[in-house]
Write an enzyme that holds these catalytic residues in place. Sequence first.
Site, PDB file in Angstrom:
ATOM      1  NE  ARG A 179      48.240  88.480 -38.907  1.00 24.20           N
ATOM      2  CZ  ARG A 179      47.694  87.207 -38.345  1.00 24.20           C
ATOM      3  NH1 ARG A 179      48.115  86.162 -38.588  1.00 24.20           N
ATOM      4  NH2 ARG A 179      46.625  87.394 -37.544  1.00 24.20           N
ATOM      5  CB  SER A 228      47.315  94.842 -37.453  1.00 22.13           C
ATOM      6  OG  SER A 228      46.206  94.299 -36.638  1.00 22.13           O
ATOM      7  CD  GLU A 298      49.765  91.998 -39.782  1.00 25.17           C
ATOM      8  OE1 GLU A 298      49.822  92.181 -38.334  1.00 25.17           O
ATOM      9  OE2 GLU A 298      48.856  91.803 -40.210  1.00 25.17           O
TER      10      GLU A 298
END
Length: 306
Positions: A179, A228, A298
């Site tokens: 990510r 998320s 994130e």
Amino acid sequence: MSFPDLTSDLKARMPQLRGRLLANQPLADLTWFRVGGPAQVLFMPEDESDLAYFLRHLPTEIPVTVIGLGSNLIVRDGGVPGVVIRLGRGFNEIAIEADHRIRAGSGVPDVKVARAAADAGIAGLTFLRGIPGAVGGALRMNGGAYGRETKDVLIEARAVDRAGNVHVLSNADMHYTYRHCGAPEDFIFTQALFQGEAGDKAAIGAEMDKITEAREATQPIKSRTGGSTFKNPPGQKAWALIDAAGCRGLVVGGAQVSELHCNFLLNLGGATAADIETLGETVRARVKAQSGVDLDWEIKRIGVPA
Ligand SMILES: Cc1cc2nc3c(=O)[nH]c(=O)nc-3n(C[C@H](O)[C@H](O)[C@H](O)COP(=O)(O)OP(=O)(O)OC[C@H]3O[C@@H](n4cnc5c(N)ncnc54)[C@H](O)[C@@H]3O)c2cc1C
């Protein structure tokens, strides 16, 4: 709340600009969370050369922020000073190329890349079906699902830097980790070339349907959310740490930790960006106290508090 209007000055400096420049443009409706203040200037370039022209002529002291479909984003309540760039129409091309490759503009939703691949009998890109962002966001976030991520399928990406220079980056140039993309922060991605593999149309279609069903069953995909919230720490699941810390369903103002998937935060309707960010920080503090783990955001947070 509003910022000084910079648009007349910018238009005067850039007589050949073709894209739209809007002052104090609300951003909430351009994000999944539906919260936050305006962009001081919102710029929607017509195409890559218009974007490069704009960046070449934009005074260096004016900050630039790029957004995609806003599915991984909290815009803070005070809005975003400087210029926010959103790539739309001129970045929506999608083409099947030889050797099971697909070229897509960074404004193309990931799901459209997955569908185009499926229609062309190209396998290996179905994971994009479940990611509700656009190609630019997938490139920057190394978006992934079901064991695959952007890094596994990217051949090269095009980008424009803050000075207006165009770059072509190989997969290695993106310095991908989980990510995260290590390409320079100021690079605005304009296009990607993806590599798929030969596949059977019916089998790809069935895989797409399975992903759709799995998403609907396990994620609050029709809610105001940002996906998320925290990255999974090495060897652990963020949702499990959040659950163990007793945060499932936790509420701050109009924001709540999803009961369905506790790494998702929800705007229940009347949340401010501050409610959502405070809820996230409360979760981080409780997880730290309970398990000693520091969760890493994130979701990207942009702009200034009210
Ligand atoms: C219901 C739901 C489910 C999700 N599931 C997943 C999942 O399974 N896997 C996953 O990886 N993510 C998931 N996400 C998160 C999100 O969809 C991805 O991170 C997506 O890649 C973000 O794309 P975006 O276009 O919405 O980017 P935005 O949210 O608008 O921006 C995200 C970041 O990308 C940058 N960015 C956007 N466009 C560009 C560009 N052209 N050039 C440079 N930088 C750019 C922004 O500056 C920002 O830092 C989910 C989100 C939701 C709401």
